[in-house]
Design a protein around this motif. Structure first.
Motif, PDB file in Angstrom:
ATOM      1  N   ALA A 156      -6.365 -25.657  13.006  1.00 33.44           N
ATOM      2  CA  ALA A 156      -5.790 -25.909  11.655  1.00 33.44           C
ATOM      3  C   ALA A 156      -5.474 -24.343  10.994  1.00 33.44           C
ATOM      4  O   ALA A 156      -4.565 -24.115  10.721  1.00 33.44           O
ATOM      5  N   HIS A 157      -6.492 -23.094  11.323  1.00 37.26           N
ATOM      6  CA  HIS A 157      -6.191 -21.872  11.262  1.00 37.26           C
ATOM      7  C   HIS A 157      -5.318 -21.642  12.000  1.00 37.26           C
ATOM      8  O   HIS A 157      -4.228 -20.784  11.605  1.00 37.26           O
ATOM      9  N   ALA A 158      -4.562 -22.292  13.636  1.00 36.85           N
ATOM     10  CA  ALA A 158      -3.792 -20.870  13.802  1.00 36.85           C
ATOM     11  C   ALA A 158      -2.682 -21.464  13.396  1.00 36.85           C
ATOM     12  O   ALA A 158      -1.106 -21.452  13.193  1.00 36.85           O
ATOM     13  N   ASP A 159      -2.076 -23.218  12.965  1.00 35.96           N
ATOM     14  CA  ASP A 159      -0.957 -23.619  12.682  1.00 35.96           C
ATOM     15  C   ASP A 159      -0.919 -22.983  11.210  1.00 35.96           C
ATOM     16  O   ASP A 159       0.151 -22.523  10.766  1.00 35.96           O
ATOM     17  N   ASP A 160      -2.041 -22.636   9.999  1.00 31.21           N
ATOM     18  CA  ASP A 160      -1.528 -21.977   9.316  1.00 31.21           C
ATOM     19  C   ASP A 160      -1.165 -20.964   9.120  1.00 31.21           C
ATOM     20  O   ASP A 160      -0.293 -20.116   9.271  1.00 31.21           O
ATOM     21  N   GLU A 161      -1.625 -19.824  10.724  1.00 31.22           N
ATOM     22  CA  GLU A 161      -0.907 -18.192  10.940  1.00 31.22           C
ATOM     23  C   GLU A 161      -0.002 -18.423  11.918  1.00 31.22           C
ATOM     24  O   GLU A 161       1.109 -17.694  11.336  1.00 31.22           O
ATOM     25  N   LEU A 162       0.606 -19.853  11.948  1.00 28.23           N
ATOM     26  CA  LEU A 162       2.336 -19.900  12.435  1.00 28.23           C
ATOM     27  C   LEU A 162       2.853 -19.935  11.452  1.00 28.23           C
ATOM     28  O   LEU A 162       3.246 -19.951  11.710  1.00 28.23           O
ATOM     29  N   LEU A 163       2.372 -20.835  10.556  1.00 27.50           N
ATOM     30  CA  LEU A 163       3.302 -21.339   9.186  1.00 27.50           C
ATOM     31  C   LEU A 163       3.972 -20.370   8.912  1.00 27.50           C
ATOM     32  O   LEU A 163       4.806 -19.619   8.048  1.00 27.50           O
ATOM     33  N   GLU A 164       2.796 -19.082   8.491  1.00 21.63           N
ATOM     34  CA  GLU A 164       3.258 -17.709   8.185  1.00 21.63           C
ATOM     35  C   GLU A 164       3.789 -17.192   8.823  1.00 21.63           C
ATOM     36  O   GLU A 164       4.613 -16.424   8.187  1.00 21.63           O
ATOM     37  N   ALA A 165       3.687 -16.528  10.328  1.00 28.79           N
ATOM     38  CA  ALA A 165       4.967 -16.484  10.591  1.00 28.79           C
ATOM     39  C   ALA A 165       6.232 -16.017  10.882  1.00 28.79           C
ATOM     40  O   ALA A 165       6.961 -15.844  10.415  1.00 28.79           O
ATOM     41  N   LEU A 166       6.377 -18.282  10.542  1.00 34.24           N
ATOM     42  CA  LEU A 166       7.747 -18.690  10.138  1.00 34.24           C
ATOM     43  C   LEU A 166       8.217 -18.494   9.500  1.00 34.24           C
ATOM     44  O   LEU A 166       9.853 -18.013   9.392  1.00 34.24           O
ATOM     45  N   VAL A 167       7.321 -18.366   8.049  1.00 37.54           N
ATOM     46  CA  VAL A 167       7.939 -17.577   6.641  1.00 37.54           C
ATOM     47  C   VAL A 167       8.732 -16.574   7.240  1.00 37.54           C
ATOM     48  O   VAL A 167       9.557 -15.699   6.614  1.00 37.54           O
ATOM     49  N   CYS A 168       7.325 -15.373   7.850  1.00 35.45           N
ATOM     50  CA  CYS A 168       7.552 -14.051   7.712  1.00 35.45           C
ATOM     51  C   CYS A 168       9.296 -13.891   8.788  1.00 35.45           C
ATOM     52  O   CYS A 168      10.407 -12.912   7.781  1.00 35.45           O
ATOM     53  N   MET A 169       9.347 -14.851  10.146  1.00 36.83           N
ATOM     54  CA  MET A 169      10.401 -15.213  10.610  1.00 36.83           C
ATOM     55  C   MET A 169      11.601 -15.427   9.872  1.00 36.83           C
ATOM     56  O   MET A 169      12.836 -14.658   9.960  1.00 36.83           O
ATOM     57  N   GLU A 170      11.125 -16.385   9.145  1.00 38.48           N
ATOM     58  CA  GLU A 170      12.644 -16.668   7.928  1.00 38.48           C
ATOM     59  C   GLU A 170      13.032 -15.230   6.986  1.00 38.48           C
ATOM     60  O   GLU A 170      14.321 -15.508   6.828  1.00 38.48           O
ATOM     61  N   THR A 171      11.823 -15.350   6.488  1.00 40.27           N
ATOM     62  CA  THR A 171      12.343 -14.203   5.717  1.00 40.27           C
ATOM     63  C   THR A 171      12.989 -13.050   6.018  1.00 40.27           C
ATOM     64  O   THR A 171      14.522 -12.309   5.477  1.00 40.27           O
ATOM     65  N   ALA A 172      12.712 -12.207   7.362  1.00 41.42           N
ATOM     66  CA  ALA A 172      13.231 -11.217   7.623  1.00 41.42           C
ATOM     67  C   ALA A 172      14.253 -11.917   7.851  1.00 41.42           C
ATOM     68  O   ALA A 172      15.536 -10.774   7.913  1.00 41.42           O
ATOM     69  N   THR A 173      14.668 -12.754   8.543  1.00 37.23           N
ATOM     70  CA  THR A 173      16.191 -13.108   9.149  1.00 37.23           C
ATOM     71  C   THR A 173      16.752 -12.934   8.356  1.00 37.23           C
ATOM     72  O   THR A 173      18.099 -12.672   8.313  1.00 37.23           O
ATOM     73  N   ALA A 174      17.050 -13.907   6.903  1.00 37.35           N
ATOM     74  CA  ALA A 174      17.450 -13.999   6.001  1.00 37.35           C
ATOM     75  C   ALA A 174      17.902 -12.298   5.602  1.00 37.35           C
ATOM     76  O   ALA A 174      18.853 -12.083   5.099  1.00 37.35           O
ATOM     77  N   ALA A 175      16.919 -11.726   5.146  1.00 33.17           N
ATOM     78  CA  ALA A 175      16.794 -10.006   4.132  1.00 33.17           C
ATOM     79  C   ALA A 175      18.443  -9.796   5.755  1.00 33.17           C
ATOM     80  O   ALA A 175      19.025  -8.523   4.791  1.00 33.17           O
ATOM     81  N   VAL A 176      18.147  -9.452   6.862  1.00 27.50           N
ATOM     82  CA  VAL A 176      18.386  -8.700   8.568  1.00 27.50           C
ATOM     83  C   VAL A 176      20.189  -9.663   8.003  1.00 27.50           C
ATOM     84  O   VAL A 176      20.891  -8.887   8.005  1.00 27.50           O
TER      85      VAL A 176
END
Length: 233
Positions: free
Chosen positions: A105-125
């Motif tokens: 569950a903790h790993a899922d949360d961290e992966l979700l955060e990483a996916l959100v980070c990636m999505e935000t960074a990609t949009a910024a790029v």
């Protein structure tokens, strides 16, 4: 031709030469990369760096989440099979499964955060790349215009400088001495036309006696206000 008329012609040429040189200097400044483009390029580079970091974290989280999920699947399989295990072993296996589920569950949360980070960074790029492309196109278009203007003005300057030399050759040396001494003290304009009875440089009315002398005399007539040499055709 009266000396004052020769100086009037020379003055107009000199002013044109100075204006052309000033504009060429401005073009050199304008041709430099604009601050907005420089900043956008830096922001774009930083966004790409952040995107790469987020991608790395995402991969690490996916690997960790997969590892825990695989371990949990094996633990659940062993628990629910119940083969050859004592009650204490089953209890321990149940605790392991519960712990692995919490870890997952903790790993899922961290992966979700990483996916959100990636999505935000990609949009910024994407946004920064679009801004960078737009500013680059605008700058290149401006540079083309400036290059064309620079070429045209350089040719015009060469022509004016040729006329400048020719004008000085036909102007009496004594007149040039007065003219060259006066120009720096009068912002580059040593000669002013009489326009409507006024000095065209400062706008002050010229007395009638000076008007007649400026039209017909061979001696230099000076504006009583700004001190420039007056001429009138």
């Amino acid at each position: 031709m009266r000396p004052v008329m020769l100086l009037a012609q020379l003055s107009e040429i000199d002013l044109t030469v100075e204006a052309l040189k000033a504009r060429l200097t401005e073009i050199a400044q304008e041709a430099r990369e604009p601050e907005a483009l420089t900043q956008t390029r830096a922001v774009s580079a930083a966004a790409q760096t952040e995107q790469a970091r987020c991608r790395k974290v995402q991969v690490e989280r996916e690997v960790e989440q997969g590892r825990i999920a695989n371990h949990l699947a094996q633990a659940e399989k062993g628990l629910y099979s119940g083969k050859g295990k004592s009650p204490k072993e089953l209890e321990a296996a149940e605790l392991d499964v519960q712990q692995l589920r919490r870890q997952l569950a903790h790993a899922d949360d961290e992966l979700l955060e990483a996916l959100v980070c990636m999505e935000t960074a990609t949009a910024a790029v994407e946004t920064n790349n679009a801004d960078l492309a737009r500013l680059t196109v605008e700058w290149e278009a401006l540079r083309m215009q400036l290059r064309a203007e620079h070429t045209r003005l350089k040719a015009q300057l060469a022509n004016e400088q040729t006329q400048q030399l020719a004008a000085r050759k036909v102007t009496p040396d004594a007149s040039l001495v007065v003219y060259d001494a006066l120009r720096p003290r009068r912002a580059g304009r040593a000669v002013a036309a009489v326009d409507g009875g006024e000095c065209s440089a400062c706008g002050v009315a010229v007395p009638q006696s000076k008007l007649e002398a400026a039209r017909e005399g061979d001696e230099f007539v000076y504006c009583g206000n700004c001190g420039r040499i007056l001429w009138s055709d």
